[in-house]
Scaffold this motif. Structure first.
Motif, PDB file in Angstrom:
ATOM      1  N   ASP A 218      11.293  52.632  23.730  1.00  0.00           N
ATOM      2  CA  ASP A 218      10.408  53.108  24.689  1.00  0.00           C
ATOM      3  C   ASP A 218      10.558  51.902  25.835  1.00  0.00           C
ATOM      4  O   ASP A 218      10.654  50.732  25.287  1.00  0.00           O
ATOM      5  N   VAL A 219      10.979  51.668  27.573  1.00  0.00           N
ATOM      6  CA  VAL A 219      10.913  50.875  27.832  1.00  0.00           C
ATOM      7  C   VAL A 219       9.371  51.724  28.726  1.00  0.00           C
ATOM      8  O   VAL A 219       9.474  52.679  29.502  1.00  0.00           O
ATOM      9  N   ARG A 220       8.853  50.238  29.478  1.00  0.00           N
ATOM     10  CA  ARG A 220       7.539  50.103  30.367  1.00  0.00           C
ATOM     11  C   ARG A 220       8.250  49.485  31.610  1.00  0.00           C
ATOM     12  O   ARG A 220       8.641  48.307  31.008  1.00  0.00           O
ATOM     13  N   ILE A 221       7.793  50.218  32.707  1.00  0.00           N
ATOM     14  CA  ILE A 221       8.206  49.229  34.006  1.00  0.00           C
ATOM     15  C   ILE A 221       7.291  49.030  34.762  1.00  0.00           C
ATOM     16  O   ILE A 221       6.897  49.895  34.530  1.00  0.00           O
ATOM     17  N   THR A 222       7.019  47.915  35.597  1.00  0.00           N
ATOM     18  CA  THR A 222       6.269  47.890  36.261  1.00  0.00           C
ATOM     19  C   THR A 222       6.652  46.834  37.856  1.00  0.00           C
ATOM     20  O   THR A 222       7.257  46.171  37.540  1.00  0.00           O
ATOM     21  N   ALA A 223       6.024  48.224  38.530  1.00  0.00           N
ATOM     22  CA  ALA A 223       7.354  47.686  39.769  1.00  0.00           C
ATOM     23  C   ALA A 223       6.228  47.080  40.999  1.00  0.00           C
ATOM     24  O   ALA A 223       5.436  47.029  41.019  1.00  0.00           O
TER      25      ALA A 223
ATOM     26  N   TYR B  10       9.791  45.949  26.899  1.00  0.00           N
ATOM     27  CA  TYR B  10      10.837  46.595  25.488  1.00  0.00           C
ATOM     28  C   TYR B  10       9.950  47.157  24.456  1.00  0.00           C
ATOM     29  O   TYR B  10       9.796  45.935  23.914  1.00  0.00           O
ATOM     30  N   LEU B  11       9.010  48.271  24.323  1.00  0.00           N
ATOM     31  CA  LEU B  11       8.331  48.628  23.533  1.00  0.00           C
ATOM     32  C   LEU B  11       8.302  48.661  22.457  1.00  0.00           C
ATOM     33  O   LEU B  11       9.694  49.209  21.619  1.00  0.00           O
ATOM     34  N   ASP B  12       8.105  48.233  21.206  1.00  0.00           N
ATOM     35  CA  ASP B  12       7.962  48.569  19.918  1.00  0.00           C
ATOM     36  C   ASP B  12       6.359  48.959  19.105  1.00  0.00           C
ATOM     37  O   ASP B  12       5.601  48.048  19.547  1.00  0.00           O
ATOM     38  N   HIS B  13       6.739  49.725  17.606  1.00  0.00           N
ATOM     39  CA  HIS B  13       5.162  49.864  17.023  1.00  0.00           C
ATOM     40  C   HIS B  13       5.155  47.917  16.736  1.00  0.00           C
ATOM     41  O   HIS B  13       3.860  47.720  15.963  1.00  0.00           O
ATOM     42  N   ASP B  14       6.371  47.343  16.158  1.00  0.00           N
ATOM     43  CA  ASP B  14       6.507  46.627  15.183  1.00  0.00           C
ATOM     44  C   ASP B  14       6.186  45.230  17.075  1.00  0.00           C
ATOM     45  O   ASP B  14       7.016  45.159  17.469  1.00  0.00           O
ATOM     46  N   VAL B  15       4.899  44.398  16.977  1.00  0.00           N
ATOM     47  CA  VAL B  15       4.998  43.685  17.984  1.00  0.00           C
ATOM     48  C   VAL B  15       5.700  42.778  17.939  1.00  0.00           C
ATOM     49  O   VAL B  15       5.991  42.201  19.462  1.00  0.00           O
ATOM     50  N   SER B  16       6.335  42.453  16.867  1.00  0.00           N
ATOM     51  CA  SER B  16       7.561  41.405  17.001  1.00  0.00           C
ATOM     52  C   SER B  16       8.280  41.370  17.179  1.00  0.00           C
ATOM     53  O   SER B  16       9.140  40.680  17.945  1.00  0.00           O
TER      54      SER B  16
ATOM     55  N   ALA C 121      16.556  57.097  25.704  1.00  0.00           N
ATOM     56  CA  ALA C 121      15.153  56.287  26.317  1.00  0.00           C
ATOM     57  C   ALA C 121      14.078  56.723  27.489  1.00  0.00           C
ATOM     58  O   ALA C 121      14.268  57.744  28.180  1.00  0.00           O
ATOM     59  N   ARG C 122      12.476  56.365  26.538  1.00  0.00           N
ATOM     60  CA  ARG C 122      11.835  56.957  27.929  1.00  0.00           C
ATOM     61  C   ARG C 122      10.827  56.244  28.275  1.00  0.00           C
ATOM     62  O   ARG C 122      10.872  54.595  28.125  1.00  0.00           O
ATOM     63  N   ILE C 123      11.283  56.315  29.620  1.00  0.00           N
ATOM     64  CA  ILE C 123      10.652  55.438  30.892  1.00  0.00           C
ATOM     65  C   ILE C 123       9.598  55.276  31.295  1.00  0.00           C
ATOM     66  O   ILE C 123       9.496  56.234  32.076  1.00  0.00           O
TER      67      ILE C 123
ATOM     68  N   ALA D 180       5.932  58.856  33.638  1.00  0.00           N
ATOM     69  CA  ALA D 180       7.589  58.273  33.344  1.00  0.00           C
ATOM     70  C   ALA D 180       8.704  59.892  33.426  1.00  0.00           C
ATOM     71  O   ALA D 180       8.598  61.010  33.645  1.00  0.00           O
ATOM     72  N   VAL D 181       9.861  59.135  33.218  1.00  0.00           N
ATOM     73  CA  VAL D 181      11.111  60.175  33.131  1.00  0.00           C
ATOM     74  C   VAL D 181      11.478  59.584  31.661  1.00  0.00           C
ATOM     75  O   VAL D 181      11.595  58.549  30.829  1.00  0.00           O
ATOM     76  N   TRP D 182      12.649  60.584  31.501  1.00  0.00           N
ATOM     77  CA  TRP D 182      14.061  60.094  29.853  1.00  0.00           C
ATOM     78  C   TRP D 182      14.937  59.980  30.725  1.00  0.00           C
ATOM     79  O   TRP D 182      15.515  60.686  31.766  1.00  0.00           O
ATOM     80  N   ILE D 183      15.813  58.956  30.265  1.00  0.00           N
ATOM     81  CA  ILE D 183      17.475  59.333  29.977  1.00  0.00           C
ATOM     82  C   ILE D 183      18.222  58.679  29.108  1.00  0.00           C
ATOM     83  O   ILE D 183      17.831  58.120  28.030  1.00  0.00           O
ATOM     84  N   THR D 184      18.907  60.013  28.781  1.00  0.00           N
ATOM     85  CA  THR D 184      20.071  59.571  28.155  1.00  0.00           C
ATOM     86  C   THR D 184      21.778  59.294  28.527  1.00  0.00           C
ATOM     87  O   THR D 184      21.839  60.100  28.867  1.00  0.00           O
TER      88      THR D 184
END
Length: 355
Positions: free
Chosen positions: A141-146, A155-161, A178-180, A209-213
């Protein structure tokens, strides 16, 4: 080409002008073909798909190009035949109604409607592929802010660390989905990595959101595809696809805090960063700085470019960027920070150690 020797001068001139225009059109057509063929490679080519999603878009493109080209040639052939047949009929016995022609036109209408329906269906399926409809949970899981004019990549994760933020670079593992998540921090932008994905707008107050493989290791280039201000053209996104072990190693390095100064000179540079305006806008993980206006810098020197692809990641380029950020990228929001020569050199040395 020559007109007949006995033709009047005016007719010769008109024939010559028409021949010249035809030759110009041929030259332009050949140039377009050469340009299209030369665009098949490179880091920003949509004709060389490197992911499942871009491959789906490419199949739609190929189907439409070949189907429409075939129909175009068929229409020209039928038109030539119809003109010839019409002139022959008028010369012999005059025009008359031809029921076969009516049935042919009806069949043609059915064919066109069927093809258009087929085009809509395959476009719909490709769009679902691009947005992950029916897919399982993503591997990443990735979050992109323009922003004007750079990309914030989280780069996101359930584990904040295990979360971290970088800028102007997107790294993905091969054969992993990857979900962007796409957001805008100011105006409308558009995310586009031609070799990996289609275009998707980033609208203020709205999340897309877009998905990329990815299926091929390599380096690719993304670009904002929606005019977003003065430096829209200098808003590039460096995309790198690596094997999973290399990606995991890179991710582990990004999770580490910034390296400590290794000498008195770089220690002075860290102090300059902390007491100047730099720390008010930028974050270096592991230090007191916590600015959120500009890109995060804990591993700045590991990136390949500066200022969203405007400058190479080199010491001289970094020094010029700090001294006068408006020169290479006019209108950006980074102010010039006046520093003494010794302090500026120490700051650059410190930042070049952040790998």
């Amino acid at each position: 080409l020559q007109a007949h020797p006995g033709a009047p001068p005016r007719r010769q001139r008109r024939f010559g002008a028409e021949s010249t225009a035809a030759m110009k059109r041929c030259v332009v057509f050949v140039a377009l073909i050469v340009f299209a063929l030369s665009a098949q490679g490179g880091v920003q080519s949509m004709l060389s798909p490197a992911s499942d999603q871009s491959d789906a878009i490419d199949r739609v493109w190929q189907i439409m190009v070949w189907a429409c080209s075939t129909l175009y040639l068929f229409v020209l052939g039928v038109l030539a035949w119809a003109i010839w047949r019409r002139r022959r009929a008028l010369a012999s016995e005059g025009a008359r109604h031809d029921p076969m022609l009516s049935r042919a036109l009806a069949a043609w209408a059915v064919l066109v409607v069927g093809l258009l329906t087929w085009f809509v269906a395959i476009s719909f399926l490709a769009d679902r592929r691009l947005h992950g409809a029916g897919s399982e949970a993503p591997d990443l899981d990735v979050r992109i802010t323009a922003r004007q004019w750079w990309w914030q990549v989280e780069y996101l994760d359930h584990d904040v660390s295990r979360r971290f933020t970088t800028a102007n670079e997107l790294r993905l593992p091969r054969d992993r989905t990857a979900r962007i998540e796409l957001r805008s921090g100011d105006v409308i932008h558009s995310f586009w990595v031609p070799a990996l994905s289609g275009k998707e707008d980033l609208v203020p107050g709205h999340t897309n959101a877009v998905w990329i493989t990815p299926r091929r290791v390599g380096e690719f280039r993304g670009q904002c595809a929606e005019f977003c201000g003065l430096q829209h053209a200098k808003m590039a996104l460096d995309v790198q696809v690596a094997e999973l072990p290399q990606f995991d190693a890179w991710r582990a390095r990004q999770l580490e805090p910034a390296s400590s100064p290794s000498s008195e000179r770089t220690l002075r540079g860290a102090e300059v960063f902390a007491r100047s305006a730099c720390g008010n806008c930028h974050t270096i993980r592991g230090t007191p700085s916590g600015g959120r206006t500009g890109p995060d810098l804990p591993h700045l020197a590991s990136r390949r470019t500066l200022a969203a692809g405007s400058l190479p990641m080199q010491r001289d380029a970094l020094a010029r960027w700090i001294a006068d950020p408006q020169h290479p990228k006019p209108g950006n929001l980074m102010p010039a920070v006046p520093l003494a020569r010794e302090d500026a050199d120490a700051l650059v040395d410190y930042l070049m150690e952040l790998r």
